[in-house]
Design an enzyme around this catalytic site. Structure first.
Site, mmCIF file in Angstrom:
data_model
loop_
_atom_site.group_PDB
_atom_site.id
_atom_site.type_symbol
_atom_site.label_atom_id
_atom_site.label_comp_id
_atom_site.label_asym_id
_atom_site.label_seq_id
_atom_site.Cartn_x
_atom_site.Cartn_y
_atom_site.Cartn_z
ATOM 1 N N GLY A 263 0.807 -1.221 0.000
ATOM 2 C CA GLY A 263 0.000 0.000 0.000
ATOM 3 C C GLY A 263 0.833 1.261 0.000
ATOM 4 O O GLY A 263 0.560 2.209 -0.754
ATOM 5 N N ASP A 308 15.996 -9.751 2.843
ATOM 6 C CA ASP A 308 16.054 -9.475 4.276
ATOM 7 C C ASP A 308 16.618 -8.066 4.466
ATOM 8 O O ASP A 308 17.763 -7.787 4.075
ATOM 9 C CB ASP A 308 16.946 -10.505 4.960
ATOM 10 C CG ASP A 308 17.014 -10.325 6.476
ATOM 11 O OD1 ASP A 308 16.427 -9.350 6.987
ATOM 12 O OD2 ASP A 308 17.677 -11.153 7.134
ATOM 13 N N CYS A 379 3.425 0.026 13.243
ATOM 14 C CA CYS A 379 2.014 0.051 13.649
ATOM 15 C C CYS A 379 1.934 -0.414 15.100
ATOM 16 O O CYS A 379 1.134 -1.276 15.460
ATOM 17 C CB CYS A 379 1.150 -0.793 12.724
ATOM 18 S SG CYS A 379 1.691 -2.494 12.506
#
Length: 440
Positions: A263, A308, A379
């Site tokens: 997103g 990674d 988040c």
């Protein structure tokens, strides 16, 4: 054979709580067995049980002589499914009991039918009295039952946010809003708002800084004007701040770390289509499928690599002008979207995540050009992963300068170490951002 939704819900909750599997992985497996509205009903039950798990288990505990163990554990979750329906759903009590009892046959143990029936009917008989008793003794209940969160997490939130902790816990129990991101290559936010109004889709509010649009009620994406044509995407208002804060310029070479599901990658390109290049990396190859799908739907191009972020094995040697590091984190800011986080995340996970974040930050910083910008994002609502992490990094890296995040309607100031959004503040997810300049 008729598929019993309550049986599927019990299996799903059992897989999450007893087997430690992600709800995002388990729910679609069970939903694939259903059609239409039944998929939504299954989701409602599973999310509800996981939101109110301690409370429901407390209800059931008082109605049983001994807990269910071993192969019978799936029926423990079937009981929780039944109690959740009676407590919180508009399904008639008799239907909730009947369908839940019928699930014992689907789960291939008819011998449990009598127990499930007795417990649920016992709950119905005592519900009114139990409710009155609970109100009188509410202060004596453990916080984990009162607030439906694990004790370790409640204590952390109380320590970190002594004035706001109850609001945060309450916000985690709410259904998440549906936020939209307008593709600026097709329409301005104002133009797309007009399309929503014409389609009789109600708007709740507009986020002033990013022009993110919150709908009054979640709807199927197929009903959004131009969704398949790439006119709009679904993305929380907090996550939409990333592209704005990164503030890419024409001809920038940009890196998005831990990019899946893509997103933020897409939003950056939408806002600055004339960047020189976009590289999106993620350690999980399977999750990068979503990145490719989002790019294709929106008609955008990026170099997508399975890599990674804590290593340089994938790196070509070209330094980046802008880097977005959406770091692996506890996910404690998005619990209302993923209630299983409360039960899958453990207290000792936090220290391990903090160390991983440090390793990635140190590695990715070396890929940034002098004069370049790194935007650190999580988040999470835990200071260890956020402001404390960035304070440590700036202290240990003399070439790192914190850029203050200020602006209209922001709950931060020039002295803040980054910007912490809490899930109860703006009807957005809990999120953290810190912007760093690499000195020449």
């Amino acid at each position: 054979m008729t598929i019993n939704i309550r049986a599927l819900a019990a299996k799903c909750c059992y897989a999450v709580i007893d087997k430690g599997r992600s709800l995002s992985d388990e729910l679609p497996k069970q939903q694939d067995k259903l059609l239409g509205k039944d998929k939504g009903l299954l989701q409602e039950i599973c999310y509800g049980v996981l939101r109110y798990l301690p409370e429901l288990e407390n209800d059931v505990r008082h109605l049983m002589q001994k807990p269910l163990k071993g192969k019978q554990r799936v029926f423990h979750f079937l009981l929780l499914v039944g109690v959740y329906q009676i407590r919180y759903m508009r399904i008639p009590d008799h239907a909730a009991v009947s369908e839940t009892v019928s699930a014992t046959s689907t789960l291939k143990n008819r011998h449990m039918k009598a127990l499930v029936n007795a417990v649920l009917r016992g709950f119905l008989r005592t519900q009114e009295a139990a409710s009155k008793l609970e109100n009188k003794t509410d202060k004596n209940l453990p916080d984990s039952i009162k607030y439906n969160h694990p004790s370790w997490f409640i204590k952390k939130i109380q320590q970190s946010y002594p004035e706001q902790w109850q609001g945060i816990l309450d916000a985690n129990q709410q259904r998440p809003p549906m936020w939209l991101r307008t593709n600026q290559q097709h329409h301005t936010s104002e133009q797309y708002q007009a399309l929503l109004i014409a389609a009789e889709i109600d708007i709740a509010n507009i986020e002033v800084n990013s022009q993110a649009i919150a709908l009054a009620h979640p709807i199927d994406v197929a009903k959004l004007p131009g969704f398949e044509q790439g006119w709009v995407s679904v993305q929380d208002g907090a996550a939409q701040q990333a592209a704005r804060l990164l503030d890419c310029q024409p001809n920038d070479v940009v890196l998005d770390c831990c990019a899946a599901p893509g997103g933020k990658t897409c939003h950056i390109i939408e806002l600055t289509p004339d960047i020189a290049s976009m590289t999106a990396i993620d350690i999980e190859e399977g999750r990068l499928t979503r990145v490719h799908e989002n790019l294709a739907r929106l008609g955008l191009t990026a170099k997508v690599i399975t890599a990674d972020a804590a290593s340089k094995d994938w790196w070509s040697g070209e330094l980046f002008d802008r880097i977005l590091l959406d770091a692996p984190c506890s996910g404690t800011g998005v619990i209302r979207r993923h209630p299983d986080i409360k039960w899958l995340r453990k207290a000792d996970d936090i220290d391990k995540l903090v160390i991983l974040q440090q390793q990635i930050l140190d590695n990715i910083w070396s890929l940034l050009k002098p004069g370049g910008t790194l935007l650190y994002a999580t988040c999470s609502v835990l200071p260890e992963e956020n402001c404390q992490q960035i304070a440590r990094f700036v202290e240990q890296n003399q070439d790192a300068q914190l850029i203050a995040i200020t602006g209209n309607n922001l709950d931060t100031d020039e002295n803040s170490i980054g910007w912490q959004l809490l899930p109860d503040a703006k009807n957005m997810d809990g999120f953290y951002y810190a912007k760093l300049l690499k000195l020449k």
